[in-house]
Design a protein around this motif. Sequence first.
Motif, short mmCIF file in Angstrom:
data_model
loop_
_atom_site.label_atom_id
_atom_site.label_comp_id
_atom_site.label_asym_id
_atom_site.label_seq_id
_atom_site.Cartn_x
_atom_site.Cartn_y
_atom_site.Cartn_z
N ARG A 147 0.95 -1.08 -0.06
CA ARG A 147 0.12 0.09 -0.29
C ARG A 147 0.98 1.24 0.01
O ARG A 147 1.63 1.26 0.72
N ASN A 148 0.57 2.19 -0.87
CA ASN A 148 1.54 3.33 -0.81
C ASN A 148 0.48 4.52 -0.42
O ASN A 148 -0.33 4.97 -1.06
N PRO A 149 0.88 5.15 0.85
CA PRO A 149 0.20 6.18 1.43
C PRO A 149 0.00 7.32 0.66
O PRO A 149 -1.04 8.03 0.50
N GLU A 150 0.92 7.74 -0.27
CA GLU A 150 0.92 8.90 -0.95
C GLU A 150 -0.08 8.81 -2.11
O GLU A 150 -0.57 9.66 -2.50
N ARG A 151 -0.09 7.72 -2.70
CA ARG A 151 -1.07 7.42 -3.99
C ARG A 151 -2.35 7.45 -3.08
O ARG A 151 -3.27 7.86 -4.06
N ILE A 152 -2.54 6.81 -1.96
CA ILE A 152 -3.91 7.10 -1.50
C ILE A 152 -4.46 8.13 -1.26
O ILE A 152 -5.69 8.73 -1.51
N GLN A 153 -3.64 9.11 -0.60
CA GLN A 153 -3.83 10.36 -0.39
C GLN A 153 -4.14 11.31 -1.62
O GLN A 153 -5.14 11.89 -1.74
N GLU A 154 -3.14 10.95 -2.56
CA GLU A 154 -3.63 11.60 -3.84
C GLU A 154 -4.93 11.51 -4.56
O GLU A 154 -5.70 12.29 -4.86
N TRP A 155 -5.16 10.26 -4.46
CA TRP A 155 -6.56 9.90 -4.83
C TRP A 155 -7.59 10.42 -4.15
O TRP A 155 -8.71 10.75 -4.69
N ALA A 156 -7.68 10.35 -2.74
CA ALA A 156 -8.46 11.15 -1.86
C ALA A 156 -8.52 12.71 -2.30
O ALA A 156 -9.66 13.18 -2.10
N HIS A 157 -7.51 13.14 -2.34
CA HIS A 157 -7.46 14.77 -2.90
C HIS A 157 -8.11 14.94 -4.07
O HIS A 157 -9.01 15.85 -4.42
N HIS A 158 -8.10 14.10 -5.17
CA HIS A 158 -9.01 13.99 -6.21
C HIS A 158 -10.21 13.83 -6.09
O HIS A 158 -10.98 14.54 -6.66
N ILE A 159 -10.74 13.02 -5.29
CA ILE A 159 -12.15 12.99 -4.80
C ILE A 159 -12.60 14.26 -4.15
O ILE A 159 -13.71 14.61 -4.44
N ALA A 160 -11.92 14.74 -3.36
CA ALA A 160 -12.21 16.11 -2.73
C ALA A 160 -12.33 17.29 -3.84
O ALA A 160 -13.21 18.04 -3.68
N ASP A 161 -11.35 17.19 -4.66
CA ASP A 161 -11.64 18.14 -5.65
C ASP A 161 -12.77 17.88 -6.61
O ASP A 161 -13.47 19.15 -6.81
N GLU A 162 -13.26 16.87 -6.94
CA GLU A 162 -14.59 16.61 -7.73
C GLU A 162 -15.59 16.94 -6.86
O GLU A 162 -16.68 17.08 -7.34
N LEU A 163 -15.66 16.58 -5.44
CA LEU A 163 -16.87 16.85 -4.74
C LEU A 163 -17.02 18.52 -4.38
O LEU A 163 -18.13 18.74 -3.99
#
Length: 164
Positions: A147-163
């Motif tokens: 598991r790569n925490p940076e990749r997980i965080q990056e995807w969460a920021h992407h979700i936040a931007d779209e919401l």
Amino acid sequence: MTSKRVLVVYGSKHGATAGIADELGKTLRDDGFDTVVLPADTVSDVSGYDGVVLGGALYAGRWNSKATQCARRNAEELRHRPVRLFSSGPVDSSAEQRDIAPVHGVARWMNRIGAREHITFGGALGAETPGRIARALVRRGKGGDFRNPERIQEWAHHIADELT
């Protein structure tokens, strides 16, 4: 003004997917969202949320049954809100090296509930992971935490931007 509510749901037997869900939830909270992280078998109503992230562990080419059952229980409500799916599972670095297409069952659920996207994260397999296959892989030196925490965080920021 109230913040948007996001539900992060995970179906997992042994915890690697729960760790990804926790990281997604923490990052979404840091981005200003009211975020709840719950196991899939406890979720019976998603109507109070502005967005849903549903994840399941991959095992032997199948998505976790608890994640699938959660999607089935909430299919009608999920169709009416932004939904994203994730999988955890490859116990190697393949998820870091390239996008991995969702397994057949996940792709079917993506279409059924109108999920906006899917991402696969690496899994984790260690000596504490139960199961005959897991023990055999660990004995052969194929275990580890991918598991790569940076990749997980990056995807969460992407979700936040779209919401937003």
